[in-house]
Design a protein around this motif. Structure first.
Motif, mmCIF file in Angstrom:
data_model
loop_
_atom_site.group_PDB
_atom_site.id
_atom_site.type_symbol
_atom_site.label_atom_id
_atom_site.label_comp_id
_atom_site.label_asym_id
_atom_site.label_seq_id
_atom_site.Cartn_x
_atom_site.Cartn_y
_atom_site.Cartn_z
ATOM 1 N N ARG A 145 -12.963 4.549 -11.635
ATOM 2 C CA ARG A 145 -11.685 3.867 -11.912
ATOM 3 C C ARG A 145 -11.447 3.595 -13.369
ATOM 4 O O ARG A 145 -10.469 4.051 -13.774
ATOM 5 N N LEU A 146 -12.541 3.394 -14.026
ATOM 6 C CA LEU A 146 -12.231 3.369 -15.532
ATOM 7 C C LEU A 146 -12.359 4.747 -16.301
ATOM 8 O O LEU A 146 -11.581 4.913 -17.277
ATOM 9 N N TRP A 149 -8.679 5.340 -15.642
ATOM 10 C CA TRP A 149 -7.745 4.624 -16.656
ATOM 11 C C TRP A 149 -7.532 5.310 -18.030
ATOM 12 O O TRP A 149 -6.560 5.658 -18.469
ATOM 13 N N CYS A 150 -8.609 5.682 -18.493
ATOM 14 C CA CYS A 150 -8.863 6.533 -19.637
ATOM 15 C C CYS A 150 -8.137 7.830 -19.590
ATOM 16 O O CYS A 150 -7.223 8.050 -20.681
ATOM 17 N N ARG A 153 -4.196 6.982 -19.235
ATOM 18 C CA ARG A 153 -3.599 6.550 -20.745
ATOM 19 C C ARG A 153 -3.385 7.594 -21.675
ATOM 20 O O ARG A 153 -2.678 7.802 -22.534
ATOM 21 N N THR A 181 -4.107 6.368 -6.388
ATOM 22 C CA THR A 181 -4.192 5.296 -7.076
ATOM 23 C C THR A 181 -3.121 5.637 -8.226
ATOM 24 O O THR A 181 -2.410 6.497 -8.244
ATOM 25 N N LEU A 183 -1.443 4.162 -12.630
ATOM 26 C CA LEU A 183 -1.808 3.520 -13.863
ATOM 27 C C LEU A 183 -1.628 1.976 -13.483
ATOM 28 O O LEU A 183 -2.311 1.161 -14.502
ATOM 29 N N LEU A 186 -4.740 0.618 -11.954
ATOM 30 C CA LEU A 186 -5.864 0.693 -12.655
ATOM 31 C C LEU A 186 -5.742 -0.204 -13.821
ATOM 32 O O LEU A 186 -6.769 -0.796 -14.399
ATOM 33 N N ASP A 187 -4.469 -0.467 -14.387
ATOM 34 C CA ASP A 187 -4.446 -1.463 -15.547
ATOM 35 C C ASP A 187 -4.904 -3.084 -14.943
ATOM 36 O O ASP A 187 -5.596 -3.568 -15.718
ATOM 37 N N TYR A 189 -6.696 -3.626 -12.851
ATOM 38 C CA TYR A 189 -8.215 -3.555 -12.416
ATOM 39 C C TYR A 189 -9.054 -3.710 -13.565
ATOM 40 O O TYR A 189 -10.135 -4.216 -13.642
ATOM 41 N N ALA A 190 -8.620 -2.993 -14.743
ATOM 42 C CA ALA A 190 -9.477 -2.802 -15.802
ATOM 43 C C ALA A 190 -9.443 -4.034 -16.668
ATOM 44 O O ALA A 190 -10.483 -4.385 -17.487
#
Length: 237
Positions: A145-146, A149-150, A153, A181, A183, A186-187, A189-190
């Motif tokens: 997931r991270l 996310w990167c 983004r 999923t 963004l 994921l935001d 979550y992160a």
């Protein structure tokens, strides 16, 4: 803490996550140009292992796979993918608090470069996937997931598919789990992970400042001649 700015790729601002995080970052020895904040570098895998570990602290012995076996398995799976599959994709992302910059680094195992990209994390295991402890499975998902996310983004993408692929070392078979999923999810979550990590870093920095300040008032316990000798001695690692 106040809000956290989010930058991706080469430090290009890409939005704001409300909050901050902390953890086991390595101080890079640099002063970031943004308001002279300290910059800390950390791998996404290390960040996840610090913030997302849950359950039994004793690693399951049957889950042990050597690094060499893992590399061999990864390459086998990657070679089986279609031509539009991108292997070993490097990613970066910067998270800024009021006092520090967290410089995230990582490498995605593979990306299916499609209209809706599929981001894949490959794990080599020595047991059946259904026998894998849930805390290990959740740790693998957190890393994926991270990474996603990167990637989203960096590329200004709103939607992707996560694919967690397990390669069974003994049977040579693979099994995959797909998660749809976006963004926004994921935001959400992160953010708590980043908040926890940056908070830890700031606590460490405050402790080190207090320690260093207290040292200044101490008297060196040895005669001046020995003090000069110690001061001139080469540093040890």
């Amino acid at each position: 803490m106040a809000g956290v700015g989010v930058g991706v790729g080469v430090g290009v601002a890409a939005g704001v996550v409300a909050g901050v995080v902390a953890g086991v970052g390595r101080y890079s020895g640099e002063q970031d140009g943004r308001m002279n904040k300290k910059a800390y570098r950390v791998g996404i895998k290390q960040l996840v292992e610090f913030c997302c570990q849950r359950g039994d602290l004793i690693k399951q012995p049957q889950d042990a796979i050597t690094a060499q076996q893992g590399i061999k398995a990864h390459r086998k799976v990657q070679k089986s993918r279609p031509l539009h599959y991108q292997s070993e994709v490097s990613i970066t992302g910067d998270i800024a608090s009021d006092t520090a910059i967290l410089q995230l680094r990582g490498r995605i195992d593979g990306i299916f470069a499609e209209l809706i990209p599929i981001i894949e994390e490959i794990k080599t295991i020595a047991i059946n996937p259904e026998e894998l402890p849930d805390n290990q499975h959740q740790l693998h998902l957190a890393q994926l997931r991270l990474y996603a996310w990167c990637y989203l983004r960096t590329h200004a993408i709103e939607h992707c598919l996560l694919r967690l692929t397990y390669y069974h070392w003994h049977t040579k078979k693979t099994s995959s789990i797909d998660i749809d999923t976006n963004l926004e999810d994921l935001d959400a979550y992160a953010e708590p992970i980043f908040l926890e990590y940056l908070s830890w870093l700031e606590q460490q920095s405050a402790y080190q400042n207090t320690r260093n300040h207290s040292i200044q008032s101490l008297t060196f316990p040895l005669p001046n001649s020995l003090r000069l000798l110690y001061a001139s001695a080469p540093a040890t690692t």
